[in-house]
Design a protein around this motif. Structure first.
Motif, mmCIF file in Angstrom:
data_model
loop_
_atom_site.group_PDB
_atom_site.id
_atom_site.type_symbol
_atom_site.label_atom_id
_atom_site.label_comp_id
_atom_site.label_asym_id
_atom_site.label_seq_id
_atom_site.Cartn_x
_atom_site.Cartn_y
_atom_site.Cartn_z
ATOM 1 N N GLY A 1 30.980 8.151 20.078
ATOM 2 C CA GLY A 1 31.634 9.351 20.597
ATOM 3 C C GLY A 1 30.919 9.835 21.846
ATOM 4 N N THR A 2 31.281 11.036 22.278
ATOM 5 C CA THR A 2 30.701 11.596 23.500
ATOM 6 C C THR A 2 29.570 12.560 23.149
ATOM 7 O OG1 THR A 2 32.857 11.372 24.558
ATOM 8 C CG2 THR A 2 31.285 12.862 25.612
ATOM 9 N N HIS A 3 28.380 12.243 23.634
ATOM 10 C CA HIS A 3 27.209 13.052 23.298
ATOM 11 C C HIS A 3 26.279 13.150 24.501
ATOM 12 C CE1 HIS A 3 28.239 12.581 19.037
ATOM 13 N NE2 HIS A 3 28.363 11.279 19.268
ATOM 14 N N ASP A 4 25.371 14.102 24.421
ATOM 15 C CA ASP A 4 24.265 14.167 25.374
ATOM 16 C C ASP A 4 23.171 13.250 24.808
ATOM 17 O OD1 ASP A 4 21.731 14.883 26.482
ATOM 18 O OD2 ASP A 4 22.632 16.741 27.247
ATOM 19 N N PHE A 5 22.874 12.175 25.542
ATOM 20 C CA PHE A 5 21.937 11.179 25.022
ATOM 21 C C PHE A 5 20.501 11.355 25.552
ATOM 22 C CE2 PHE A 5 25.964 9.110 23.935
ATOM 23 C CZ PHE A 5 25.691 8.649 22.657
ATOM 24 N N THR A 6 20.136 12.601 25.861
ATOM 25 C CA THR A 6 18.774 12.871 26.349
ATOM 26 C C THR A 6 17.699 12.281 25.424
ATOM 27 O OG1 THR A 6 19.535 14.909 27.383
ATOM 28 C CG2 THR A 6 17.162 14.723 26.999
ATOM 29 N N SER A 7 17.914 12.376 24.120
ATOM 30 C CA SER A 7 16.918 11.849 23.168
ATOM 31 C C SER A 7 16.841 10.331 23.190
ATOM 32 C CB SER A 7 17.258 12.292 21.741
ATOM 33 O OG SER A 7 17.178 13.688 21.633
ATOM 34 N N PHE A 8 17.881 9.697 23.737
ATOM 35 C CA PHE A 8 17.953 8.242 23.711
ATOM 36 C C PHE A 8 17.822 7.616 25.087
ATOM 37 C CE2 PHE A 8 19.784 9.479 19.667
ATOM 38 C CZ PHE A 8 19.240 8.546 18.802
ATOM 39 N N CYS A 9 17.114 8.295 25.986
ATOM 40 C CA CYS A 9 16.823 7.628 27.259
ATOM 41 C C CYS A 9 15.382 7.912 27.641
ATOM 42 C CB CYS A 9 17.800 8.022 28.360
ATOM 43 S SG CYS A 9 17.596 9.664 29.007
ATOM 44 N N ALA A 10 14.850 7.046 28.493
ATOM 45 C CA ALA A 10 13.458 7.210 28.926
ATOM 46 C C ALA A 10 13.275 8.630 29.448
ATOM 47 C CB ALA A 10 13.132 6.179 29.997
ATOM 48 N N ALA A 11 12.172 9.269 29.060
ATOM 49 C CA ALA A 11 11.929 10.675 29.402
ATOM 50 C C ALA A 11 11.945 10.892 30.916
ATOM 51 C CB ALA A 11 10.606 11.131 28.810
ATOM 52 N N SER A 12 11.603 9.843 31.651
ATOM 53 C CA SER A 12 11.506 9.955 33.111
ATOM 54 C C SER A 12 12.856 9.834 33.829
ATOM 55 C CB SER A 12 10.584 8.850 33.625
ATOM 56 O OG SER A 12 11.117 7.600 33.239
ATOM 57 N N THR A 13 13.932 9.540 33.086
ATOM 58 C CA THR A 13 15.239 9.313 33.714
ATOM 59 C C THR A 13 15.627 10.470 34.636
ATOM 60 O OG1 THR A 13 15.882 8.155 31.722
ATOM 61 C CG2 THR A 13 17.668 8.758 33.223
ATOM 62 N N PRO A 14 15.864 10.179 35.923
ATOM 63 C CA PRO A 14 16.135 11.263 36.869
ATOM 64 C C PRO A 14 17.587 11.765 36.824
ATOM 65 C CG PRO A 14 16.060 9.151 38.025
ATOM 66 C CD PRO A 14 15.845 8.860 36.574
ATOM 67 N N VAL A 15 18.498 10.972 36.204
ATOM 68 C CA VAL A 15 19.906 11.373 36.156
ATOM 69 C C VAL A 15 20.044 12.751 35.489
ATOM 70 C CG1 VAL A 15 22.221 10.659 35.422
ATOM 71 C CG2 VAL A 15 20.427 8.938 35.789
ATOM 72 N N GLU A 16 20.853 13.619 36.092
ATOM 73 C CA GLU A 16 21.018 14.971 35.539
ATOM 74 C C GLU A 16 21.931 14.970 34.314
ATOM 75 O OE1 GLU A 16 20.563 18.423 37.105
ATOM 76 O OE2 GLU A 16 18.809 17.505 38.071
ATOM 77 N N ASP A 17 23.064 14.315 34.488
ATOM 78 C CA ASP A 17 24.083 14.354 33.442
ATOM 79 C C ASP A 17 23.846 13.240 32.421
ATOM 80 O OD1 ASP A 17 26.300 14.519 31.878
ATOM 81 O OD2 ASP A 17 27.706 13.820 33.428
#
Lengths: 246, 246
Positions: A151-167
């Motif tokens: 589904g559609t989620h905010d995957f902040t917990s599932f990406c490298a902490a340093s990821t610069p992408v905002e969305d």
């Protein structure tokens, strides 16, 4: 100028990833080197659907580039393959419209993650699957955990902490598991993936499969929007970029 | 002293063959290095059923060695695998009688030779199959040619000209061909094989398969007892030592 689209495969073992970096052997630079030879020394920039990290494999990466050469696609493909090293191969090639872009036109991707659950790992699999030393996870639990991710989620917990992408909102269309003899594959499709996202999902669902976490914990991890809540990043050599959808 | 027998597999890609050679990375020296560590620096000599060349693979090579350590076989296997590099693996291990010898007790061997007949060779197969660039041989003709080799013959024409062995009479029990998707495998069993024998047989039968020679020519080649009459030596990375019979 003609725009050429190509589907390529590579064995990531001996590459420092897809993207060109000074002094490193990368997939992009190997292809650009061969194109430069074909274009009498002129640089031809190659664009891919996205990067892959060192040791990550691809069976269906997509690239595009522009060329003034009027060689038919099939001959173009053969000419490239004749000069490329054996660990990169052009599988398909076609001329496309000028508005096609390997990255920006992509509508989604499919990745595959492979674990090898043999007691003793075959030497032939060491670079192509992640060894579990005979440990077999509970796939039902992994599937149960995976349901929270679809589904559609905010995957902040599932990406490298340093990821610069905002969305960090992405849509996962499906996650399923397949046994191929002693190999367990996780196949995941989505509209886009953040940096390390598939490997963090694989690492976290693995922890669910071996009982280190409950399937329901996935929901909490998503809600926390905190990389530290999720599991370890699974190793790169189990990961394959399998298909890019346009 | 206990005598240990082990069945081992290795990916030959990064080895200068099985046998120890000064300054080279070989399968034998990797195993002997680990055994030396386990034996507090004392050299433990490892004996194999026979050598394999650089880039040749094994899925069922057999070795033996003597050890004063009283570790159970399964723990011994695990200890070795924990320290060996990933491209060599001990698949099975057992204690055997003192009169067992990996080489001298061997009654026969099975080898497998792999060609990959895909139009575009997968990068994942480049070190594990020999690329034919889409060319598919006539397997019926290869089988017809192979029939002349089965049985007891002087294989002088099918071994490296430099082979120092006097007696070049060997018995081939069977040669058969199998398709695995786009891969063609030749499986050959015999009581013993001379230097390069399987690769020269593979190279010569391949030439029969693509119409460069007639199946009947195999009979003449055998009778000539002259290496120059046979075909080229097929490349090493298509070859697998699959089983040793005792």
């Amino acid at each position: 100028m003609r725009r050429m689209k190509a589907v390529i495969a590579y064995d990531g073992t001996d590459f420092s990833g897809y993207q060109a970096q000074p002094g490193k052997r990368t997939v992009q630079s190997e292809i650009e080197n061969v194109l430069a030879i074909m274009h009498k020394g002129e640089k031809v920039r190659v664009f891919a659907s996205g990067r892959t990290d060192a040791r990550v494999h691809a069976t269906g990466q997509v690239i595009h580039f522009d060329t003034p050469l009027s060689i038919p696609s099939d001959k173009y493909q053969m000419a490239l393959n004749a000069q490329l090293p054996g660990d990169v191969r052009i599988l398909e090639m076609e001329e496309v419209d000028q508005d096609f872009h390997a990255r920006f036109s992509a509508k989604g991707k499919r990745y595959r993650y492979k674990w090898n659950c043999e007691e003793v790992q075959s030497p032939f699999k060491r670079n192509y699957t992640v060894e579990t030393r005979g440990r077999k996870p509970d796939v039902n639990k992994m599937e149960e955990g995976a349901e929270y991710l679809v589904g559609t989620h905010d995957f902040t917990s599932f990406c490298a902490a340093s990821t610069p992408v905002e969305d960090k909102v992405r849509t996962i269309y499906s996650i399923h598991f397949e046994w191929h003899d002693q190999e367990l594959h996780m196949v995941i499709e989505g509209n886009g993936f953040l940096y390390n996202m598939v490997r963090i999902i694989a690492g976290t669902l693995w922890e669910v499969g071996i009982g280190k976490r409950e399937p329901e914990s996935i929901k909490e991890i998503l809600e926390a929007k905190n990389r530290e809540m999720a599991g370890t990043t699974a190793p790169p050599h189990g990961l394959y970029l399998e298909k890019v959808f346009y």
